[in-house]
Scaffold this active site. Structure first.
Site, PDB file in Angstrom:
ATOM      1  N   CYS A  16       1.000  -1.006   0.127  1.00 12.84           N
ATOM      2  CA  CYS A  16      -0.090  -0.115   0.079  1.00 12.84           C
ATOM      3  C   CYS A  16       1.034   1.139  -0.124  1.00 12.84           C
ATOM      4  O   CYS A  16       1.630   1.461   0.943  1.00 12.84           O
ATOM      5  CB  CYS A  16      -1.026  -0.066   1.244  1.00 12.84           C
ATOM      6  N   GLY A  17       0.798   1.952  -1.153  1.00 12.90           N
ATOM      7  CA  GLY A  17       1.622   3.030  -1.204  1.00 12.90           C
ATOM      8  C   GLY A  17       1.516   4.237  -0.206  1.00 12.90           C
ATOM      9  O   GLY A  17       2.193   4.763   0.376  1.00 12.90           O
ATOM     10  N   HIS A  18       0.195   4.694  -0.327  1.00  7.01           N
ATOM     11  CA  HIS A  18      -0.227   5.845   0.814  1.00  7.01           C
ATOM     12  C   HIS A  18       0.066   5.326   2.378  1.00  7.01           C
ATOM     13  O   HIS A  18       0.653   6.187   3.012  1.00  7.01           O
ATOM     14  CB  HIS A  18      -1.581   6.136   0.387  1.00  7.01           C
ATOM     15  N   ASP A  62     -10.218   5.343  -3.006  1.00  6.91           N
ATOM     16  CA  ASP A  62      -9.083   5.834  -2.272  1.00  6.91           C
ATOM     17  C   ASP A  62      -8.806   7.427  -2.449  1.00  6.91           C
ATOM     18  O   ASP A  62      -8.973   7.916  -3.308  1.00  6.91           O
ATOM     19  CB  ASP A  62      -7.836   5.244  -3.178  1.00  6.91           C
ATOM     20  N   CYS A  77      -3.101   6.736  -4.574  1.00 11.39           N
ATOM     21  CA  CYS A  77      -2.857   5.279  -4.727  1.00 11.39           C
ATOM     22  C   CYS A  77      -1.715   4.968  -5.311  1.00 11.39           C
ATOM     23  O   CYS A  77      -1.474   4.947  -6.030  1.00 11.39           O
ATOM     24  CB  CYS A  77      -4.015   4.829  -5.455  1.00 11.39           C
ATOM     25  N   GLY A  78      -0.600   4.830  -4.186  1.00 18.62           N
ATOM     26  CA  GLY A  78       0.649   4.193  -4.470  1.00 18.62           C
ATOM     27  C   GLY A  78       0.925   3.121  -5.480  1.00 18.62           C
ATOM     28  O   GLY A  78       1.312   3.015  -6.473  1.00 18.62           O
TER      29      GLY A  78
HETATM   30  O1  PYC Z   1      -1.617   3.783  -1.729  1.00 18.23           O
HETATM   31  O2  PYC Z   1      -1.368   1.576  -2.579  1.00 18.23           O
HETATM   32  C1  PYC Z   1      -2.077   2.481  -2.142  1.00 18.23           C
HETATM   33  C2  PYC Z   1      -3.576   1.918  -1.657  1.00 18.23           C
HETATM   34  C3  PYC Z   1      -4.068   0.752  -2.010  1.00 18.23           C
HETATM   35  C4  PYC Z   1      -5.381   0.895  -1.221  1.00 18.23           C
HETATM   36  C5  PYC Z   1      -5.502   2.031  -0.881  1.00 18.23           C
HETATM   37  N1  PYC Z   1      -4.205   2.651  -1.006  1.00 18.23           N
END
Ligand code: PYC
Length: 322
Positions: A88-90, A242, A246-247
């Protein structure tokens, strides 16, 4: 009474609830082995923190394991209201900011291990951070899916640490968030019903709609540069969207741009969310796909002690299906 501390951060509007593995009795181990206990006797932690009355379905959580020896990585297992995420990036930006806030990391490089693999991150003096995501790739291009409302949608399937279906949709700039949620849920259900998945039959649990970038005051890049980028609406597995760019969705997006020859290695890309928050990304080709570098930042918003009173019948939360 059981209790443990939780540090809440947000990254571009999306919450990350951060819990120390030691505080919930989870030993340092590989993410795969930790997941066995987290899916079993410790699953109540995830459920309690992502359900009412103490949490919400749109929060992502992170269980963080401190390095046992100086050469070890920090471990992170991310979760949401329906289960555990590969990456999960964030959430990673949230963990980095939480560790900085707690004085546990300094500016410079930190290594993390996640269920999707190792991730290297750098913290900068202005508290922004950057990480190199897991190897990401475009699995199939121009896949068509027939949806329940009779529409036919064309998009790419890509892996960025989670599985994504990405499709252009001008509605991202014009339609209500409720309508976008319903539309992406319909696309996800239609993918499922049509048996369309990722590699090895992986379920595509994120749907990313994109349209051209909107001008915003939040732009992290100098105003005189005209950035390439897109504005995105990302449906997450639990049915919420999101709030951050979203990373893993950014990694999936750059994998598709690379596969289509629409973005050169090292070129800057702005990934913008529907809240206007932005990540800056670029990629380098690696064996099996691309390695995407993403820059963003999180902010600490709350530090709480969570109490689980054994006489409270709702201490582990309730959901619509409870
Ligand atoms: O930032 O990768 C992300 C992510 C995945 C689900 C919610 N945020």
């Amino acid at each position: 009474m059981k209790s443990f501390p939780v540090l809440d951060t947000h990254t571009g509007g999306e919450i990350t609830r951060i819990v120390s593995a030691a505080e919930i009795g989870l030993d340092a181990d590989s993410p795969a082995r930790q997941l066995v206990r987290l899916r079993g006797e410790l699953d109540w932690v995830r459920i309690a923190l992502t359900s009412e009355p103490r949490g919400s379905a749109y929060a992502v959580g992170a269980i963080v394991t401190s390095p046992v020896a100086p050469e070890d990585d920090w471990g992170i297992v991310f979760f949401n209201n329906v289960g555990y995420l590969g990456m999960c990036g964030h959430g990673l930006f949230g963990v980095i900011e939480a560790l900085r806030y707690q004085g546990l990391i300094n500016t410079g490089t930190t290594q993390f291990i996640t269920p999707a693999g190792p991730v290297t991150a750098s913290l900068f003096p202005n508290h922004s951070a950057q990480f190199n995501g897991v190897t990401s790739y475009c699995y199939r291009r121009d896949v068509t899916v027939d949806c329940d409302d009779g529409s036919r949608v064309r998009g790419d399937i890509a892996y960025g640490g989670n599985w994504f279906f990405l499709t252009a949709d001008p509605g991202v700039g014009q339609t209500s968030l409720g309508q976008l949620t319903a539309r992406t849920q319909m696309i996800r259900d239609s993918l499922d019903r049509s048996g369309i998945g990722g590699a090895d039959g992986a379920v595509i649990d994120h749907v990313e709609l994109y349209c051209p970038l909107h001008p915003t005051d939040n732009d992290l890049s100098p105003a005189d540069e005209l950035p390439q980028g897109s504005r995105n609406f990302v449906l997450c597995p639990g049915g919420h969207y999101d709030r951050s760019p979203c990373g893993t969705g950014t990694s999936a997006k750059l994998a598709c741009l690379a596969a289509r020859g629409e973005l050169a290695p090292g070129e800057k890309w702005i990934q913008q969310s529907v809240t206007g928050s932005q990540f800056i990304a670029s990629y380098q080709p690696v064996a099996g796909g691309v390695r995407v570098t993403i820059r963003g930042r999180a902010h600490v918003i709350a530090e709480t002690m969570q109490y689980f009173d054994p006489t409270d019948p709702l201490r582990h939360g309730f959901t619509e299906s409870t």
